[in-house]
Design an enzyme around this catalytic site. Structure first.
Site, PDB file in Angstrom:
ATOM      1  N   ARG A 240     -11.293  -7.143  -5.689  1.00  0.00           N
ATOM      2  CA  ARG A 240     -11.019  -7.651  -4.331  1.00  0.00           C
ATOM      3  C   ARG A 240     -12.330  -7.954  -3.619  1.00  0.00           C
ATOM      4  O   ARG A 240     -13.251  -7.124  -3.636  1.00  0.00           O
ATOM      5  CB  ARG A 240     -10.250  -6.611  -3.498  1.00  0.00           C
ATOM      6  CG  ARG A 240      -8.936  -6.166  -4.075  1.00  0.00           C
ATOM      7  CD  ARG A 240      -8.136  -5.340  -3.057  1.00  0.00           C
ATOM      8  NE  ARG A 240      -8.918  -4.235  -2.508  1.00  0.00           N
ATOM      9  CZ  ARG A 240      -8.467  -3.410  -1.557  1.00  0.00           C
ATOM     10  NH1 ARG A 240      -7.261  -3.594  -1.035  1.00  0.00           N
ATOM     11  NH2 ARG A 240      -9.214  -2.415  -1.131  1.00  0.00           N
TER      12      ARG A 240
ATOM     13  N   PHE B 123       0.866  -1.173   0.000  1.00  0.00           N
ATOM     14  CA  PHE B 123       0.000   0.000   0.000  1.00  0.00           C
ATOM     15  C   PHE B 123       0.907   1.229   0.000  1.00  0.00           C
ATOM     16  O   PHE B 123       1.815   1.336   0.814  1.00  0.00           O
ATOM     17  CB  PHE B 123      -0.923   0.000   1.218  1.00  0.00           C
ATOM     18  CG  PHE B 123      -1.964   1.059   1.106  1.00  0.00           C
ATOM     19  CD1 PHE B 123      -3.086   0.867   0.307  1.00  0.00           C
ATOM     20  CD2 PHE B 123      -1.811   2.267   1.747  1.00  0.00           C
ATOM     21  CE1 PHE B 123      -4.034   1.860   0.165  1.00  0.00           C
ATOM     22  CE2 PHE B 123      -2.767   3.267   1.610  1.00  0.00           C
ATOM     23  CZ  PHE B 123      -3.881   3.065   0.823  1.00  0.00           C
TER      24      PHE B 123
ATOM     25  N   TYR C  98     -10.030   0.392  11.145  1.00  0.00           N
ATOM     26  CA  TYR C  98     -11.321   0.643  10.481  1.00  0.00           C
ATOM     27  C   TYR C  98     -11.664  -0.402   9.418  1.00  0.00           C
ATOM     28  O   TYR C  98     -12.710  -0.314   8.802  1.00  0.00           O
ATOM     29  CB  TYR C  98     -11.394   2.057   9.899  1.00  0.00           C
ATOM     30  CG  TYR C  98     -10.288   2.477   8.953  1.00  0.00           C
ATOM     31  CD1 TYR C  98     -10.231   1.993   7.648  1.00  0.00           C
ATOM     32  CD2 TYR C  98      -9.331   3.402   9.352  1.00  0.00           C
ATOM     33  CE1 TYR C  98      -9.238   2.399   6.790  1.00  0.00           C
ATOM     34  CE2 TYR C  98      -8.317   3.818   8.486  1.00  0.00           C
ATOM     35  CZ  TYR C  98      -8.282   3.311   7.208  1.00  0.00           C
ATOM     36  OH  TYR C  98      -7.299   3.713   6.348  1.00  0.00           O
ATOM     37  N   LYS C  99     -10.767  -1.359   9.218  1.00  0.00           N
ATOM     38  CA  LYS C  99     -11.057  -2.421   8.252  1.00  0.00           C
ATOM     39  C   LYS C  99     -11.680  -3.600   8.993  1.00  0.00           C
ATOM     40  O   LYS C  99     -12.841  -3.552   9.374  1.00  0.00           O
ATOM     41  CB  LYS C  99      -9.770  -2.809   7.526  1.00  0.00           C
ATOM     42  CG  LYS C  99      -9.160  -1.666   6.705  1.00  0.00           C
ATOM     43  CD  LYS C  99      -7.850  -2.098   6.075  1.00  0.00           C
ATOM     44  CE  LYS C  99      -7.189  -0.964   5.316  1.00  0.00           C
ATOM     45  NZ  LYS C  99      -7.925  -0.597   4.087  1.00  0.00           N
TER      46      LYS C  99
ATOM     47  N   ASP D  88       3.431  -3.625   8.943  1.00  0.00           N
ATOM     48  CA  ASP D  88       2.146  -2.956   8.726  1.00  0.00           C
ATOM     49  C   ASP D  88       1.069  -4.040   8.718  1.00  0.00           C
ATOM     50  O   ASP D  88       1.052  -4.899   7.823  1.00  0.00           O
ATOM     51  CB  ASP D  88       2.188  -2.196   7.396  1.00  0.00           C
ATOM     52  CG  ASP D  88       0.870  -1.476   7.100  1.00  0.00           C
ATOM     53  OD1 ASP D  88      -0.147  -1.837   7.703  1.00  0.00           O
ATOM     54  OD2 ASP D  88       0.886  -0.567   6.252  1.00  0.00           O
TER      55      ASP D  88
END
Lengths: 409, 409
Positions: free
Chosen positions: A368, A125, A219-220, A194
């Site tokens: 995804r 990312f 938040y995922k 990460d």
């Protein structure tokens, strides 16, 4: 499809995590396979936020002594067992970008044997690389990329720190955290992990994997709400270092003494910067309390079973229509299915969204689909696969309206 | 007291801002003189936060395309007129500490004629110095303090950037922003203004004062809620610079292109870092919409009249009991009254809090009382002064329970 609806309903009846779905406020008629991007809302979040609004209204400034101020460490301690960390090793604070900057400065501020190079991961990312570049510009360090798919061992010469994702956000590929950490340490370098796409997606054992530094997102998979604060982990043995460079008053050893000079706190609170939002911590805390009831081994088993179910239901479609399934094998997989169709991937995702089946799309050609065991049933997955099949077989993805590019998050 | 209750009631009847009080959710029976620390709650905040919770629940990931993503710039534009700034010059993002770091890096990353020294203000709110120290450590710059009360002109040699507060958090002293900015520029240096204690407290004219860089806070006078995001201002003519060092994906020129290398956005959005909380922006936005209806000249007039009323009601008490009134004269005053009593200051504030009159205390000996014209009436101020008088005259502040030190925010 190759798996019958009756059989997946049986799986749901035996699912030890089935009870969690009732703890989520889910919109009617949506099949949500994007919990890897923004998690669904725990029912408890609304009450927690409302209570904090009332606290702001009624208690005003006193609220800071009634739980708001201590939230980064309190939530860090709630999160610790989910990450395989100990009490006092995790802080919930700021965002991933900022937390990587802090850890880069913290590690490079210590003895690195003269090494000044920061390595970040190509194909990771991008914010991890962006902030590594920002850190290197301001500090005079050197930034390099590990080429995507490159052999890490061959790129560690002169490297002080490498930033790696445990699960790749595109492919869903899971790195072996223990072995990789050992490899990096053996080469005299440090690694910042990460965990954005692994925290809440699978069991993590930071302590057991020899990890000293990590960051991640809430938040995922952890359902903290849009833009909920990130976390930062520092192993207890590594908390004797010096400053982190984003030295604000909340990270001071005595924040309310209002001393002129900065002295870092001796514990994990040194990684705070300034004042944080009480409202967003309230929503996240409600979710983390729920997460403390989750059996992470059961979560992992269901996650893999769901992603395999989706792929098995659609294997013939993938073959017939030239869709490449790049989802890694089970022990190298996060909690998503990754499919590539450079020609029609975008349109297929849009056509599914029009049917209320929410996945997401990333250039070039990547579809995804995230699998979140707490609020998806096996039947949900089966129904989503059925929609996918119909979108392809009917050819409805060919409609021009699904090919118009808009803002994508 | 020297001013009668009847006369202050008359003032309230003529107050052009009296109507705003109904827009706040205020607890019963509290006289709140700490809006300089945490502002009261606008009634609209609850609905705005509830709507955002519903949006998270129902729209899930789509919420990012429905206003969440653009919030830093949209709220910046709402804030701009209150600061005397133009559209596109203000971003609402992160916290003050981080925003100072960004601006230090942005300014020092440009041509400073070889100057590398950062000056921060002794006696200023300490986080401004702490983060300047952090920036200097990581970048190899030099940090110095401007001694409290020192002549700025005498301390600018070799200085690249100075960080100054428009209103001092302790004394409430207001600097002449236009004259000081001119002075700093004339000495070949740059100034970053910290508006934490002036934004929403008085009219500000950043453009008219020649200011190029500023930061500030929204949870004090601007009522954004506990830990609401801070703001950052860069004059339109100064947005052609390079990187800011906290280079995260939200500040990228094309955040959703997921490019490997960082390229800063060309506009104010380059000062973003990573993902921000939709909930806390919602509360702040509700407040800023209300603030756009405020006549800032009327606000200033009422603020000064209130602080003078409080002092006039108590002048005899201050004299008789050795309380030093260090509140600056009107044209050098923010929106607070500052009183010093090194022996009893803490206990007096505690005794007032026990009577539901909320001010705050800062070591050593400083009592602070903030005056917020939108939700305080002149009668509120008069009643608060009456309580102060009774606390002193009755001697109730002498009770041992008010001398026990606890956590103070």
């Amino acid at each position: 499809m190759s798996v019958s609806l009756d059989s997946v309903r049986e799986w749901d009846q035996k699912d030890p995590l089935a009870n969690f779905k009732q703890h989520f406020a889910l919109p009617e008629g949506i099949l949500y396979l994007d919990g890897n991007s923004l998690g669904a809302q725990p029912r408890a979040a609304k009450q927690a936020v409302d209570d904090t609004l009332d606290q702001w209204r009624d208690e005003l400034i006193k609220g800071w002594n009634q739980g708001w101020f201590d939230a980064p460490e309190r939530l860090g301690n709630l999160l610790a067992p989910i990450l395989g960390a100990k009490k006092g090793e995790v802080s919930v604070t700021d965002n991933i970008t900022l937390n990587i900057f802090k850890l880069l400065g913290y590690v490079l501020g210590q003895d690195t044997g003269g090494r000044r190079t920061v390595l970040s991961e190509g194909g990771n990312f991008p914010t991890d690389g962006y902030i590594a570049q920002g850190y290197c510009r301001v500090s005079g360090s050197e930034h390099r990329f590990l080429p995507e798919g490159g052999d890490l061992a061959e790129h560690l010469e002169g490297v002080a720190v490498v930033v790696l994702s445990q699960v790749n956000y595109r492919t869903g590929k899971l790195r072996d955290m223990a072995a990789t950490t050992q490899l990096v340490h053996d080469h005299g370098a440090e690694v910042i992990w990460d965990l954005a796409h692994s925290a809440g997606a699978l069991p993590i054992d930071l302590n057991g994997s020899g990890v000293r530094y990590a960051v991640g997102c809430t938040y995922k998979y952890l359902n903290g709400g849009p833009g909920a604060p990130a976390f930062l982990y520092v192993h207890g043995n590594c908390q004797g270092g010096g400053w982190q460079p984003l030295s604000g008053w909340h990270g001071h050893a005595a924040p309310f003494a209002f001393e002129a000079d900065y002295t870092p706190a001796s514990d994990i609170s040194r990684f705070r910067t300034g004042t944080h939002s009480a409202l967003t911590y309230a929503a996240l805390e409600a979710s983390l309390v729920m997460w403390n009831e989750v059996d992470m081994q059961a979560l992992r088993a269901k996650s893999l079973a769901m992603s395999d179910l989706f792929r098995e239901c659609l294997a013939d479609i993938f073959t017939a229509h030239g869709i490449e399934d790049i989802t890694p094998i089970a022990n190298q997989r996060g909690s998503q299915v990754s499919l590539v169709d450079t020609q029609n991937g975008y349109a297929i995702v849009q056509a599914l969204i029009a049917r209320n089946v929410i996945g997401d799309y990333r250039e070039p050609g990547l579809m995804r689909f995230g699998f979140t065991p707490l609020y998806l049933s096996f039947e949900d997955v089966w129904q989503a696969a059925q929609h996918f099949r119909e979108v392809i077989e009917s050819g409805e993805y060919r409609s021009p309206k699904f090919h118009v590019r808009g803002a994508v998050t």
